[in-house]
Design a protein around this motif. Structure first.
Motif, PDB file in Angstrom:
ATOM      1  N   GLU A  78      -1.774  11.968  -6.935  1.00 60.35           N
ATOM      2  CA  GLU A  78      -2.096  13.517  -7.238  1.00 60.35           C
ATOM      3  C   GLU A  78      -1.474  13.656  -8.808  1.00 60.35           C
ATOM      4  O   GLU A  78      -0.426  13.818  -8.907  1.00 60.35           O
ATOM      5  CB  GLU A  78      -1.415  14.379  -6.483  1.00 60.35           C
ATOM      6  N   ARG A  79      -2.389  13.362  -9.865  1.00 59.10           N
ATOM      7  CA  ARG A  79      -1.947  13.573 -11.227  1.00 59.10           C
ATOM      8  C   ARG A  79      -2.478  14.821 -11.629  1.00 59.10           C
ATOM      9  O   ARG A  79      -3.346  15.417 -11.139  1.00 59.10           O
ATOM     10  CB  ARG A  79      -2.455  12.445 -11.947  1.00 59.10           C
ATOM     11  N   PRO A  80      -1.733  15.474 -12.676  1.00 55.78           N
ATOM     12  CA  PRO A  80      -2.126  16.884 -12.911  1.00 55.78           C
ATOM     13  C   PRO A  80      -3.391  16.941 -13.711  1.00 55.78           C
ATOM     14  O   PRO A  80      -3.880  18.063 -13.601  1.00 55.78           O
ATOM     15  CB  PRO A  80      -0.867  17.018 -14.030  1.00 55.78           C
ATOM     16  N   ASP A  81      -4.042  15.947 -14.301  1.00 54.55           N
ATOM     17  CA  ASP A  81      -5.205  16.017 -14.983  1.00 54.55           C
ATOM     18  C   ASP A  81      -6.296  15.768 -14.180  1.00 54.55           C
ATOM     19  O   ASP A  81      -7.386  15.755 -14.595  1.00 54.55           O
ATOM     20  CB  ASP A  81      -5.126  15.323 -16.338  1.00 54.55           C
ATOM     21  N   THR A 124       0.745  -1.381  -0.050  1.00 53.03           N
ATOM     22  CA  THR A 124       0.012   0.010   0.024  1.00 53.03           C
ATOM     23  C   THR A 124       0.790   1.241  -0.111  1.00 53.03           C
ATOM     24  O   THR A 124       0.710   2.116   0.845  1.00 53.03           O
ATOM     25  CB  THR A 124      -0.771  -0.173   1.263  1.00 53.03           C
ATOM     26  N   PRO A 125       1.622   1.539  -1.105  1.00 50.59           N
ATOM     27  CA  PRO A 125       2.652   2.514  -0.901  1.00 50.59           C
ATOM     28  C   PRO A 125       1.540   3.906  -1.526  1.00 50.59           C
ATOM     29  O   PRO A 125       0.685   3.673  -2.138  1.00 50.59           O
ATOM     30  CB  PRO A 125       3.456   2.405  -2.283  1.00 50.59           C
ATOM     31  N   ASN A 126       2.053   4.989  -1.178  1.00 48.92           N
ATOM     32  CA  ASN A 126       1.546   6.262  -1.726  1.00 48.92           C
ATOM     33  C   ASN A 126       2.412   6.373  -3.035  1.00 48.92           C
ATOM     34  O   ASN A 126       3.349   5.595  -3.442  1.00 48.92           O
ATOM     35  CB  ASN A 126       1.968   7.364  -0.560  1.00 48.92           C
ATOM     36  N   GLN A 127       2.217   7.454  -3.739  1.00 49.92           N
ATOM     37  CA  GLN A 127       2.366   7.537  -4.972  1.00 49.92           C
ATOM     38  C   GLN A 127       4.239   7.743  -5.097  1.00 49.92           C
ATOM     39  O   GLN A 127       4.887   7.308  -6.155  1.00 49.92           O
ATOM     40  CB  GLN A 127       1.853   8.836  -5.846  1.00 49.92           C
ATOM     41  N   PHE A 128       4.878   8.546  -4.141  1.00 49.69           N
ATOM     42  CA  PHE A 128       6.099   8.663  -4.035  1.00 49.69           C
ATOM     43  C   PHE A 128       6.809   7.515  -3.596  1.00 49.69           C
ATOM     44  O   PHE A 128       7.702   7.208  -4.194  1.00 49.69           O
ATOM     45  CB  PHE A 128       6.327   9.757  -2.995  1.00 49.69           C
ATOM     46  N   GLY A 138      12.110   2.746  -9.217  1.00 49.53           N
ATOM     47  CA  GLY A 138      12.788   3.645 -10.005  1.00 49.53           C
ATOM     48  C   GLY A 138      12.280   4.678 -11.056  1.00 49.53           C
ATOM     49  O   GLY A 138      12.812   4.837 -12.221  1.00 49.53           O
ATOM     50  N   THR A 139      10.800   4.987 -10.791  1.00 50.04           N
ATOM     51  CA  THR A 139      10.090   5.772 -11.600  1.00 50.04           C
ATOM     52  C   THR A 139       9.546   7.045 -11.167  1.00 50.04           C
ATOM     53  O   THR A 139      10.031   7.117  -9.794  1.00 50.04           O
ATOM     54  CB  THR A 139       8.758   5.067 -12.150  1.00 50.04           C
ATOM     55  N   ALA A 140       9.089   7.777 -11.869  1.00 52.41           N
ATOM     56  CA  ALA A 140       8.512   9.029 -11.350  1.00 52.41           C
ATOM     57  C   ALA A 140       6.872   9.338 -11.802  1.00 52.41           C
ATOM     58  O   ALA A 140       6.650   9.833 -12.512  1.00 52.41           O
ATOM     59  CB  ALA A 140       9.138  10.457 -11.775  1.00 52.41           C
ATOM     60  N   PRO A 141       6.095   8.283 -11.314  1.00 55.41           N
ATOM     61  CA  PRO A 141       4.716   8.269 -11.573  1.00 55.41           C
ATOM     62  C   PRO A 141       3.906   9.808 -11.401  1.00 55.41           C
ATOM     63  O   PRO A 141       4.307  10.276 -10.249  1.00 55.41           O
ATOM     64  CB  PRO A 141       4.096   7.113 -10.833  1.00 55.41           C
ATOM     65  N   ASP A 142       3.196  10.284 -12.606  1.00 59.31           N
ATOM     66  CA  ASP A 142       2.399  11.314 -12.052  1.00 59.31           C
ATOM     67  C   ASP A 142       1.093  11.367 -12.873  1.00 59.31           C
ATOM     68  O   ASP A 142       0.159  11.301 -12.379  1.00 59.31           O
ATOM     69  CB  ASP A 142       3.360  12.647 -12.444  1.00 59.31           C
ATOM     70  N   THR A 143       1.145  10.892 -14.109  1.00 62.98           N
ATOM     71  CA  THR A 143      -0.191  10.491 -14.700  1.00 62.98           C
ATOM     72  C   THR A 143      -0.638   9.323 -14.395  1.00 62.98           C
ATOM     73  O   THR A 143      -0.018   8.411 -13.783  1.00 62.98           O
ATOM     74  CB  THR A 143      -0.056  10.642 -16.194  1.00 62.98           C
ATOM     75  N   LEU A 144      -1.975   8.982 -14.853  1.00 60.98           N
ATOM     76  CA  LEU A 144      -2.382   7.716 -14.572  1.00 60.98           C
ATOM     77  C   LEU A 144      -1.816   6.717 -15.267  1.00 60.98           C
ATOM     78  O   LEU A 144      -1.470   5.736 -14.583  1.00 60.98           O
ATOM     79  CB  LEU A 144      -3.938   7.761 -15.085  1.00 60.98           C
ATOM     80  N   GLU A 145      -1.430   6.970 -16.506  1.00 60.81           N
ATOM     81  CA  GLU A 145      -0.679   6.083 -17.285  1.00 60.81           C
ATOM     82  C   GLU A 145       0.761   5.486 -16.671  1.00 60.81           C
ATOM     83  O   GLU A 145       1.032   4.552 -16.515  1.00 60.81           O
ATOM     84  CB  GLU A 145      -0.645   6.329 -18.686  1.00 60.81           C
ATOM     85  N   THR A 146       1.356   6.670 -16.264  1.00 64.41           N
ATOM     86  CA  THR A 146       2.715   6.396 -15.588  1.00 64.41           C
ATOM     87  C   THR A 146       2.816   5.650 -14.280  1.00 64.41           C
ATOM     88  O   THR A 146       3.533   4.741 -14.008  1.00 64.41           O
ATOM     89  CB  THR A 146       3.633   7.521 -15.541  1.00 64.41           C
ATOM     90  N   THR A 147       1.556   5.826 -13.593  1.00 68.52           N
ATOM     91  CA  THR A 147       1.254   5.260 -12.457  1.00 68.52           C
ATOM     92  C   THR A 147       1.077   3.910 -12.543  1.00 68.52           C
ATOM     93  O   THR A 147       1.533   2.861 -11.842  1.00 68.52           O
ATOM     94  CB  THR A 147       0.265   6.018 -11.379  1.00 68.52           C
TER      95      THR A 147
END
Length: 283
Positions: free
Chosen positions: A183-186, A142-146, A153-162
């Motif tokens: 917390e995705r920008p869109d 149950t990680p948070n996005q960070f 080893g990634t930097a998820p921000d959009t839904l797709e990258t998450t």
């Protein structure tokens, strides 16, 4: 349902087992808490009193439970913050012991490492422990996005990258992933999301973003989601119930104006959550 919960404990306030145990009990789960620390309060206050437990002491407690026959019929082992190799080894040993007596049990790990605003706040040895040894042994994380980004080893921000990062995390071992504080920008302004992914699919829940931070909410989230998904096998339903319960708890806490979770006052939200947030299938 029975859960062995190996986490910290505080007398004042609610984090670790002091946050997780009561909501689990309120939804009918028999909890066996094993404490990794016994502090007066959480460390966010800057000062606290009380002892750290050693890995050997944690092992002794689990061994005593085993000697009473208590590791048979366990549905899940739940862990949160891990302070070092000693505790991590003891938790992994407990997982082995539980799965020996209860082969269908799962290991649910909240990989506590940090957050997007303050970065990693655990020692390098703990970072390596969680990433290299603990997460590969877990069935559910149950990680948070960070934390998801750190583990993969990634930097998820959009839904797709998450979603891509979740796929990488699942390649490490755990088949069920709950990503908190997405917390995705869109996303719609003033909202925050949670994402649940299993082999059966992926689901997203969105709530208003409440303007405060309180310790222990992640511990409640991990505990409730673990219990719900273990009980039903339905990640979408588990996400809906967990989201509703935790949001109601945070709403109650914000209204109270205090620094600690209003854990007892919000108890009806665990037992009878108002399912007011839609769960959207995103894959």
């Amino acid at each position: 349902m029975r859960i062995l919960s190996i986490q910290s404990s505080v007398s004042y306030g609610h984090v670790g087992n002091s946050a997780a145990v009561f909501p689990l009990q309120r939804i009918g789960v028999e909890v066996m808490p094993v404490h990794t620390v016994c502090f007066s309060n959480h460390t966010g206050y800057g000062a606290w009193r009380g002892p750290l437990m050693s890995g050997d002491e944690v092992r002794e407690i689990v061994l005593g439970i085993e000697e009473r026959g208590g590791l048979a019929g366990v549905d899940a082992v739940l862990s949160g913050y891990q302070g070092g190799d000693s505790i991590g080894d003891a938790i992994l040993d407990a997982v082995d012991r539980v799965k020996h007596h209860s082969p269908d049990a799962i290991y649910a790990c909240d990989p506590v490492l940090g957050n997007a605003r303050s970065g990693c706040h655990v020692a390098p040895e703990v970072q390596r422990l969680i990433r290299d040894r603990v997460v590969p042994r877990a069935d559910l994380i149950t990680p948070n996005q960070f934390e998801l980004g750190f583990l993969t080893g990634t930097a998820p921000d959009t839904l797709e990258t998450t979603l891509d990062a979740v796929d990488r995390a699942r390649e490490l071992g755990p088949q069920t992933v709950l990503v908190t504080s997405v917390e995705r920008p869109d996303r719609p302004a003033g909202t925050v999301e949670m994402l649940a992914v299993t082999p059966a699919g992926a689901w997203l829940a969105r709530t208003p973003h409440l303007p405060f931070k309180v310790n222990g909410s992640g511990d409640v989230t991990a505990a409730l989601f673990t219990a719900h998904v273990r009980r039903t096998g339905d990640a979408a339903d588990a996400l809906a119930r967990t989201t509703a319960s935790v949001f109601a708890l945070l709403e109650r806490t914000l209204a109270g104006g205090g620094r600690e979770l209003e854990l007892v006052a919000a108890q009806e939200a665990y037992a009878h959550p108002e399912l007011r947030f839609a769960v959207e299938r995103v894959r």
